[in-house]
Design a protein around this motif. Structure first.
Motif, mmCIF file in Angstrom:
data_model
loop_
_atom_site.group_PDB
_atom_site.id
_atom_site.type_symbol
_atom_site.label_atom_id
_atom_site.label_comp_id
_atom_site.label_asym_id
_atom_site.label_seq_id
_atom_site.Cartn_x
_atom_site.Cartn_y
_atom_site.Cartn_z
ATOM 1 N N ARG A 9 -7.947 1.611 -11.537
ATOM 2 C CA ARG A 9 -7.685 3.018 -11.235
ATOM 3 C C ARG A 9 -8.649 3.546 -10.182
ATOM 4 O O ARG A 9 -8.249 4.300 -9.279
ATOM 5 C CB ARG A 9 -7.804 3.847 -12.513
ATOM 6 N N ALA A 10 -9.922 3.176 -10.291
ATOM 7 C CA ALA A 10 -10.917 3.631 -9.325
ATOM 8 C C ALA A 10 -10.601 3.108 -7.931
ATOM 9 O O ALA A 10 -10.702 3.827 -6.931
ATOM 10 C CB ALA A 10 -12.312 3.182 -9.764
ATOM 11 N N ILE A 11 -10.205 1.841 -7.856
ATOM 12 C CA ILE A 11 -9.883 1.236 -6.558
ATOM 13 C C ILE A 11 -8.639 1.882 -5.957
ATOM 14 O O ILE A 11 -8.612 2.216 -4.761
ATOM 15 C CB ILE A 11 -9.683 -0.283 -6.706
ATOM 16 N N LEU A 12 -7.616 2.083 -6.774
ATOM 17 C CA LEU A 12 -6.387 2.709 -6.282
ATOM 18 C C LEU A 12 -6.638 4.155 -5.846
ATOM 19 O O LEU A 12 -6.126 4.606 -4.816
ATOM 20 C CB LEU A 12 -5.306 2.669 -7.363
ATOM 21 N N GLY A 13 -7.446 4.865 -6.638
ATOM 22 C CA GLY A 13 -7.769 6.247 -6.275
ATOM 23 C C GLY A 13 -8.538 6.316 -4.974
ATOM 24 O O GLY A 13 -8.260 7.170 -4.114
ATOM 25 N N ALA A 14 -9.509 5.412 -4.813
ATOM 26 C CA ALA A 14 -10.290 5.380 -3.578
ATOM 27 C C ALA A 14 -9.403 5.021 -2.387
ATOM 28 O O ALA A 14 -9.517 5.615 -1.306
ATOM 29 C CB ALA A 14 -11.435 4.378 -3.709
ATOM 30 N N ALA A 15 -8.507 4.050 -2.573
ATOM 31 C CA ALA A 15 -7.612 3.643 -1.489
ATOM 32 C C ALA A 15 -6.719 4.805 -1.053
ATOM 33 O O ALA A 15 -6.488 5.023 0.144
ATOM 34 C CB ALA A 15 -6.756 2.458 -1.942
ATOM 35 N N PHE A 16 -6.222 5.557 -2.026
ATOM 36 C CA PHE A 16 -5.377 6.723 -1.725
ATOM 37 C C PHE A 16 -6.165 7.768 -0.932
ATOM 38 O O PHE A 16 -5.693 8.291 0.079
ATOM 39 C CB PHE A 16 -4.863 7.327 -3.027
ATOM 40 N N ALA A 17 -7.400 8.033 -1.390
ATOM 41 C CA ALA A 17 -8.237 9.026 -0.707
ATOM 42 C C ALA A 17 -8.601 8.555 0.692
ATOM 43 O O ALA A 17 -8.565 9.326 1.662
ATOM 44 C CB ALA A 17 -9.499 9.293 -1.529
ATOM 45 N N PHE A 18 -8.965 7.264 0.825
ATOM 46 C CA PHE A 18 -9.302 6.713 2.140
ATOM 47 C C PHE A 18 -8.117 6.856 3.095
ATOM 48 O O PHE A 18 -8.290 7.186 4.278
ATOM 49 C CB PHE A 18 -9.676 5.225 2.032
ATOM 50 N N ALA A 19 -6.906 6.578 2.593
ATOM 51 C CA ALA A 19 -5.716 6.635 3.440
ATOM 52 C C ALA A 19 -5.485 8.046 3.975
ATOM 53 O O ALA A 19 -5.162 8.231 5.157
ATOM 54 C CB ALA A 19 -4.495 6.157 2.644
ATOM 55 N N ILE A 20 -5.656 9.044 3.124
ATOM 56 C CA ILE A 20 -5.470 10.430 3.546
ATOM 57 C C ILE A 20 -6.478 10.807 4.634
ATOM 58 O O ILE A 20 -6.120 11.372 5.675
ATOM 59 C CB ILE A 20 -5.605 11.380 2.343
ATOM 60 N N LEU A 21 -7.754 10.485 4.394
ATOM 61 C CA LEU A 21 -8.779 10.862 5.369
ATOM 62 C C LEU A 21 -8.672 10.047 6.650
ATOM 63 O O LEU A 21 -8.953 10.546 7.745
ATOM 64 C CB LEU A 21 -10.170 10.705 4.756
#
Length: 268
Positions: A9-21
């Motif tokens: 979950r942490a990795i997926l959440g970080a990947a989602f946030a990274f993609a947006i930024l």
């Protein structure tokens, strides 16, 4: 199994946030960041995220086993039910501001007592949305100096959860290279220009702008520096380079002690 799920979950959440930024940086860039630089940072994150999750879970269970309750009640969450729908905004905001208060003082402590470890983060020469990584020792220090004190004040977990996604996005944003700003919101909330001053190579910027979410604590405690509209200083550490490999990322605190010594200002 549960630990694996938490890490995923942490990795997926970080990947989602990274993609947006990353998208925001590409659409509204203030400077160009090479793909090699981005990939190296993501590689360090692939190490930091699992270590951080494991450390937080282990330390959290240890603290809970001691059975130490809160010493002071802060009106968050269920205490604000009388506000109706407004509580959905007020409660998370209070929780986030309280969290940032403890982070502010933890961050200042890093610049005095834990500088060689925190120097890993400050050594980065190309700030971008993925460059907010720290040395893997960070969770231990953060837990002792930030999480434990914060836990002695009651906060509603659901209120913090509501803000978690917003806070993650902001933490990536404050390190980003985008020209997008917060407009009038810059008065209260930290943006990438305000935080870039904290990473500046210029001595006049040293030990300024410690807040992660709000500018309030920097203003109250005299560490705020308001950048000019076109102020975009070079960042990093003059005396040591940023890590270029996994080995350098892991052992920079040891090398920093041998190869360089910047003495930050002390709290007055």
């Amino acid at each position: 199994m549960e630990v694996a799920v938490d890490i995923a979950r942490a990795i997926l959440g970080a990947a989602f946030a990274f993609a947006i930024l990353l998208l925001i940086e590409l659409v509204a860039p203030n400077e160009r960041i090479g793909i090699g630089t981005r990939m190296r940072a993501w590689g360090f994150w692939s190490i930091a995220i699992p270590v951080n999750v494991l450390a937080v879970l282990a330390l959290g269970k240890l603290w809970q086993s001691l059975g130490i309750g809160p010493l002071l009640v802060v009106p968050v969450g269920e205490h604000l039910n009388g506000l109706g729908w407004a509580a959905l905004i007020v409660a998370p905001l209070i929780a986030a501001m309280l969290n940032d208060f403890f982070f502010y003082w933890f961050h200042r402590a890093e610049h005095i007592f834990l500088w060689r470890f925190h120097a890993v983060h400050h050594s980065i020469r190309d700030l971008h949305a993925g460059s907010g990584y720290h040395n893997i020792t960070e969770p231990l220090f953060r837990f002792v100096l930030m999480t434990v004190p914060a836990s002695l004040m009651t906060t509603d977990v659901s209120a913090i959860a509501v803000m978690s996604t917003v806070l993650v996005l902001q933490q990536l944003y404050v390190h980003s290279s985008t020209s997008a700003d917060l407009g009038w919101g810059r008065v209260l909330f930290v943006d990438n220009r305000f935080h870039r001053i904290h990473h500046s190579l210029e001595e006049r910027h040293f030990d300024k702008n410690f807040g992660a979410m709000t500018t309030l604590w920097d203003r109250l405690f005299g560490t705020a520096y308001w950048p000019a509209k076109d102020e975009w200083p070079a960042v990093g550490l003059a005396e040591i380079d940023e890590p270029r490999s996994v080995r350098e990322y892991l052992d920079l605190p040891l090398r920093f002690g041998r190869e360089a010594q910047r003495v930050p200002q002390t709290i007055e």
